[in-house]
Design an enzyme around this catalytic site. Structure first.
Site, mmCIF file in Angstrom:
data_model
loop_
_atom_site.group_PDB
_atom_site.id
_atom_site.type_symbol
_atom_site.label_atom_id
_atom_site.label_comp_id
_atom_site.label_asym_id
_atom_site.label_seq_id
_atom_site.Cartn_x
_atom_site.Cartn_y
_atom_site.Cartn_z
ATOM 1 C CG LEU A 33 40.588 42.422 30.231
ATOM 2 C CD1 LEU A 33 40.088 43.870 30.166
ATOM 3 C CD2 LEU A 33 39.779 41.632 31.262
ATOM 4 C CG HIS A 34 38.686 36.484 26.924
ATOM 5 N ND1 HIS A 34 37.331 36.441 27.133
ATOM 6 C CD2 HIS A 34 39.236 35.821 27.966
ATOM 7 C CE1 HIS A 34 37.071 35.749 28.215
ATOM 8 N NE2 HIS A 34 38.212 35.370 28.761
ATOM 9 C CG HIS A 37 37.238 39.256 30.454
ATOM 10 N ND1 HIS A 37 38.333 38.642 29.911
ATOM 11 C CD2 HIS A 37 37.078 38.709 31.693
ATOM 12 C CE1 HIS A 37 38.831 37.769 30.782
ATOM 13 N NE2 HIS A 37 38.088 37.783 31.861
ATOM 14 C CE LYS A 152 35.393 29.440 30.673
ATOM 15 N NZ LYS A 152 36.221 29.725 31.797
ATOM 16 C CG MET A 187 36.200 33.408 23.919
ATOM 17 S SD MET A 187 36.200 35.076 23.333
ATOM 18 C CE MET A 187 36.192 34.744 21.578
ATOM 19 C CB SER A 188 39.168 30.535 29.347
ATOM 20 O OG SER A 188 40.068 30.473 30.435
HETATM 21 P P1 AMP Z 1 38.023 35.991 35.038
HETATM 22 O O1 AMP Z 1 38.883 37.090 34.547
HETATM 23 O O2 AMP Z 1 38.284 34.677 34.385
HETATM 24 O O3 AMP Z 1 37.976 35.922 36.531
HETATM 25 O O4 AMP Z 1 36.554 36.377 34.585
HETATM 26 C C1 AMP Z 1 35.970 37.607 34.933
HETATM 27 C C2 AMP Z 1 34.507 37.550 34.604
HETATM 28 O O5 AMP Z 1 34.347 37.330 33.209
HETATM 29 C C3 AMP Z 1 33.775 36.415 35.315
HETATM 30 O O6 AMP Z 1 32.483 36.858 35.695
HETATM 31 C C4 AMP Z 1 33.697 35.348 34.253
HETATM 32 O O7 AMP Z 1 32.616 34.470 34.412
HETATM 33 C C5 AMP Z 1 33.508 36.213 33.014
HETATM 34 N N1 AMP Z 1 33.916 35.471 31.828
HETATM 35 C C6 AMP Z 1 35.115 34.872 31.598
HETATM 36 N N2 AMP Z 1 35.097 34.225 30.419
HETATM 37 C C7 AMP Z 1 33.863 34.398 29.905
HETATM 38 C C8 AMP Z 1 33.213 33.963 28.710
HETATM 39 N N3 AMP Z 1 33.831 33.196 27.820
HETATM 40 N N4 AMP Z 1 31.932 34.343 28.510
HETATM 41 C C9 AMP Z 1 31.276 35.107 29.429
HETATM 42 N N5 AMP Z 1 31.830 35.546 30.565
HETATM 43 C C10 AMP Z 1 33.106 35.199 30.803
#
Ligand code: AMP
Length: 283
Positions: A33-34, A37, A152, A187-188
């Protein structure tokens, strides 16, 4: 903060909370998480009594075995970070693979009115079947009133809206703006895998998207696309997979620009073996 690893126990707990009149927001994640999230979690908390955050690296949405294996898994750090936002109103669901898939790790097949064939669907075989499978299953377990998804992954957000519409799932889908580092990089969880050199050049992606947006005001989609492709040829650490200007709703690539349509530019870039995506509203 309560952490569940078992769907029956979680469902039972949520039933009790709902019976007492609590509304449930839901933020599905793959962990690591960042602040991106956390922005979804905060929005969820502002609109609901309780927010459930799932943390599950979903195997069926990965088309690349190495990407799945290397995906960061940091449950302790994730729960510590969530506690900094709110300890009492957040529930974590971190299931095992067996809790979700029992003995058959496979996707259900979905159609999403063609949305699934564009961009990420074209470049990542089976990706949206995996996403549809896990999100539908999580919705059945959590039964949230509202669920929060980041722009994102804009195509994913549109597909989830289509999933609940086609399958008549009673949950409100809320899109949340892209959260960026100070230098513009979206952010990722994958950013933690970038080397220092890759991290230093990665803001080039958003910088190029912003210039593309400015150019799209006066130039054709074809001109802007070719311009972007040329820029990436000059950047040896970044390998452009696609840059596509598409209709925001249908996600179909633009053929002839129309003032009546709303467009977005979508990009996927490799830094070594790390795949980064981003997108921007154009008009
Ligand atoms: P993930 O853990 O990458 O599957 O992401 C979980 C959720 O967080 C998804 O709905 C993503 O679109 C959202 N998310 C990930 N990175 C970002 C970001 N930088 N800004 C906004 N939402 C994000």
């Amino acid at each position: 903060m309560i952490i569940f690893h078992n769907k029956s126990k979680l469902s039972h707990h949520i039933d009790e909370l709902k019976a007492k009149g609590n509304s449930i927001g839901f933020v599905p994640t793959m962990g690591a998480l960042h602040n991106g999230h956390l922005s979804l979690v905060k929005k969820g908390l502002s609109q609901n009594d309780i927010v459930v955050v799932s943390i599950f690296v979903n195997p069926t949405q990965f088309d690349n075995k190495e990407d799945l294996e290397k995906y960061p898994r940091t449950l302790d750090a994730d729960t510590a970070l969530l506690k900094t936002v709110c300890d009492k109103k957040i529930i974590v669901y971190a299931p095992t693979i067996k809790d979700i898939y029992q003995d058959a790790i496979e996707s259900q097949k979905f159609t999403f009115n063609g949305l699934e064939h564009e961009m990420e669907g074209a470049f990542r075989d089976g990706h949206f079947d995996g996403v549809g499978t896990i999100v539908k299953r999580l919705f059945e377990i959590v039964q949230p009133n509202a669920a929060y998804f980041g722009e994102k992954d804009f195509q994913q957000l549109q597909i989830i809206k289509k999933l609940v519409e086609l399958h008549k799932i009673p949950v409100k889908i809320i899109g949340c703006a892209i959260h960026r580092a100070k230098d513009g990089l979206a952010m990722s969880s994958r950013n933690t895998r970038l080397t220092k050199e890759q991290r230093d050049v990665a803001p080039f992606i958003y910088k190029t998207l912003k210039t593309a947006k400015a150019k799209f005001g006066t130039k054709s989609a074809k001109y802007v696309t070719e311009w972007v492709e040329k820029q990436f040829k000059k950047e040896p650490l970044l390998d452009l997979e696609y840059f596509i200007i598409a209709d925001k709703t249908t996600l179909k690539p633009v053929k002839r620009k129309s003032t009546k349509k709303i467009y977005r530019a979508f990009i996927a870039v490799y830094a070594g073996d790390i795949r980064l995506i981003d997108n921007i509203a154009l008009n």
